[in-house]
Design an enzyme around this catalytic site. Structure first.
Site, short mmCIF file in Angstrom:
data_model
loop_
_atom_site.label_atom_id
_atom_site.label_comp_id
_atom_site.label_asym_id
_atom_site.label_seq_id
_atom_site.Cartn_x
_atom_site.Cartn_y
_atom_site.Cartn_z
N ARG A 58 0.85 -1.21 0.00
CA ARG A 58 0.00 0.00 0.00
C ARG A 58 0.89 1.26 0.00
O ARG A 58 0.51 2.31 -0.51
CB ARG A 58 -0.96 0.01 1.19
CG ARG A 58 -1.81 1.29 1.28
CD ARG A 58 -3.03 1.16 2.17
NE ARG A 58 -2.73 0.63 3.47
CZ ARG A 58 -2.13 1.31 4.46
NH1 ARG A 58 -1.76 2.56 4.28
NH2 ARG A 58 -1.89 0.73 5.62
N TYR A 111 -17.21 16.45 -14.65
CA TYR A 111 -17.72 15.08 -14.50
C TYR A 111 -18.71 15.02 -13.33
O TYR A 111 -18.41 15.54 -12.24
CB TYR A 111 -16.54 14.13 -14.28
CG TYR A 111 -16.94 12.71 -14.06
CD1 TYR A 111 -17.68 12.01 -15.01
CD2 TYR A 111 -16.60 12.05 -12.88
CE1 TYR A 111 -18.06 10.70 -14.79
CE2 TYR A 111 -16.97 10.74 -12.67
CZ TYR A 111 -17.71 10.07 -13.64
OH TYR A 111 -18.09 8.78 -13.43
N ASP A 185 -8.30 18.50 -14.19
CA ASP A 185 -8.65 17.14 -14.61
C ASP A 185 -8.35 17.08 -16.11
O ASP A 185 -9.02 17.73 -16.92
CB ASP A 185 -10.13 16.87 -14.31
CG ASP A 185 -10.55 15.44 -14.68
OD1 ASP A 185 -9.92 14.86 -15.58
OD2 ASP A 185 -11.51 14.94 -14.08
N LYS A 210 -9.87 5.87 -18.87
CA LYS A 210 -10.23 6.38 -20.19
C LYS A 210 -9.06 6.19 -21.17
O LYS A 210 -8.65 5.08 -21.39
CB LYS A 210 -10.66 7.86 -20.06
CG LYS A 210 -11.66 8.11 -18.93
CD LYS A 210 -12.95 7.41 -19.19
CE LYS A 210 -14.00 7.47 -18.09
NZ LYS A 210 -13.64 7.59 -16.71
C1 LIG Z 1 -13.41 13.71 -16.65
C2 LIG Z 1 -13.51 12.59 -15.65
N1 LIG Z 1 -12.93 12.71 -14.46
C3 LIG Z 1 -13.01 11.72 -13.54
C4 LIG Z 1 -13.74 10.57 -13.79
C5 LIG Z 1 -13.82 9.50 -12.74
O1 LIG Z 1 -13.03 8.40 -13.08
P1 LIG Z 1 -13.29 6.89 -12.64
O2 LIG Z 1 -14.55 6.44 -13.28
O3 LIG Z 1 -12.07 6.19 -13.13
O4 LIG Z 1 -13.41 6.88 -11.16
C6 LIG Z 1 -14.36 10.41 -15.02
C7 LIG Z 1 -15.13 9.19 -15.32
O5 LIG Z 1 -15.86 9.12 -16.28
C8 LIG Z 1 -14.25 11.46 -15.98
O6 LIG Z 1 -14.84 11.37 -17.18
#
Ligand SMILES: Cc1ncc(COP(=O)(O)O)c(C=O)c1O
Length: 397
Positions: A58, A111, A185, A210
């Site tokens: 961890r 998101y 992000d 993604k």
């Molecule tokens: C722009 C963005 N940020 C964060 C996330 C969250 O990621 P995760 O689904 O891997 O937890 C997503 C998920 O679709 C996303 O599109």
């Protein structure tokens, strides 16, 4: 090769983090939660070290570390911390930068869950954290929203699913003036198309689920910090709150990202042709695509600009509102009706019904997320096949 030679993106994507001169060419998946110490002095020394290697996985795993080094290199950061999901990365960043009674400024059409945990969830609300969600692509909006207790500016660019683009250097200049950390992000662009740290951001996060992974086969996230201090502080948050990535998933991302550049080139090429096709289709009301000149922030897209390319996401409005969007989505055959994005397979979804259903309709519409909006993530299939599929489904809309 001279020592000064700087490898290009694809070379780093393949070789950074782990490069074998003998033995396995991929980092071995080390399946051990704990590590033997030679003696007590050795154990004590390892605990006293900053990197905490060879203690407990961890705290540090060589398989995960190889991936972290590779992505940190691609993002031009000091170091990376892989997390169990993109949301674990988002949460660690919120947890680290926000205090009791602090205020955060965030992109309105970010998101869905990144927004809802700040907005509704008891764990931030109970500490008095308040958030202002706004269109960060207008830097004046951000300037007006700064308060004495603003502890974080969190932007998603391009935003999800409006594809609104925020000028990172404008916002970072403002953030620096007020001493507020800026987190970006960068999931939609991936490090192939955009490096927010180069434009003044302090920390970058990704959902590796993604385009970094690219094959829809694992969930993971990563945080990349520009400074050594932020890196160690964020590493502490992740290891102590426990949302670390497993070595098995790390190796999927490690191998997936090797082809990020070539996948993205192919995806962008098809996305451009699909965006042009949609823009001329009678059943389509509007198209948002950063590669089109009518995109309000198109000037930020291109070689040596913030976004080195327009990406492979297209948002478009189908005539007939939600009914029209549903008809298209229920009739596509090759394009998969699924959330997520950035992978080799083309995916389509309705944010109003799916990813952003948790955002109240009024707020959704204020953020530009209309009922008829369909988000399309273009994959690497052949363009003619994708086009034929959309054409037949629109015929039914
Ligand atoms: C722009 C963005 N940020 C964060 C996330 C969250 O990621 P995760 O689904 O891997 O937890 C997503 C998920 O679709 C996303 O599109």
């Amino acid at each position: 090769m001279s020592d000064e030679h700087n490898p290009g993106f694809n070379t780093n994507a393949v070789h950074a983090g782990y490069h074998a001169h003998s033995g396995p060419v991929n980092p071995p998946v080390e399946e051990s939660s704990t590590y033997a110490f030679e003696n007590c002095v050795d154990g004590a020394d390892r605990f006293a070290s900053r990197d905490k290697k060879g203690i407990y996985s961890r705290l540090s795993s060589p398989t995960v570390n190889a991936l972290e080094k590779k992505i940190a290199k691609l993002e031009h950061g000091f170091g990376g911390i892989a997390t169990a999901s993109g949301m674990a990365a988002v949460s660690a960043v919120y947890f680290h930068f926000l205090d009791n009674e602090s205020h955060v400024i965030a992109t309105s059409s970010m998101y869905g869950p990144s927004r809802t945990i700040l907005e509704n969830s008891s764990f931030y609300k109970k500490w008095g954290v308040r958030a202002t969600f706004l269109e960060t692509s207008h830097v004046d909006n951000v300037r007006r929203a700064v308060q004495p207790n603003t502890k974080l500016i969190y932007i998603e660019t391009p935003a999800n699913p409006t594809l609104a683009i925020t000028d990172i250097s404008n916002v970072s200049a403002l953030a620096r003036k007020h001493g507020i950390p800026l987190v970006v992000d960068n999931t939609f662009c991936s490090p192939y198309l955009q490096n927010p740290l180069d434009w003044g951001a302090d920390v970058v996060i990704h959902s590796m689920t993604k385009s970094i992974g690219g094959h829809a086969n694992a969930v993971g996230g990563i945080i990349i910090a520009k400074t050594e201090k932020d890196y160690h502080d964020l590493r502490n948050v992740v290891t102590n709150t426990g949302g670390v990535l497993s070595p098995h998933d790390a190796v999927l991302f490690f191998n997936g990202v090797k082809t990020l550049g070539i996948r993205m080139d192919k995806m962008q090429e098809s996305a451009k042709r699909i965006a042009d096709f949609l823009a001329n289709h009678e059943k389509i009301e509007w198209v948002i695509y950063p590669g089109h000149e009518d995109h309000p922030m198109h000037h930020l897209v291109g070689e040596n600009r913030q976004m080195r390319g327009p990406g492979a996401l297209i948002s478009f409005g189908v005539r007939g509102g939600l009914v029209g969007a549903k008809t298209l989505l229920d009739n596509v055959k090759l394009n998969t009706l699924a959330v997520s994005l950035g992978g080799v397979e083309s995916l389509m979804e309705s944010p109003a019904l799916m990813t952003h259903a948790g955002v109240p309709k009024f707020e959704r519409e204020k953020a530009g997320i209309k009922d008829e909006l369909v988000r399309c993530s273009v994959g690497i299939e052949d363009f003619e096949d994708l086009k034929a599929d959309i054409e037949q489904a629109l015929g039914k809309a």
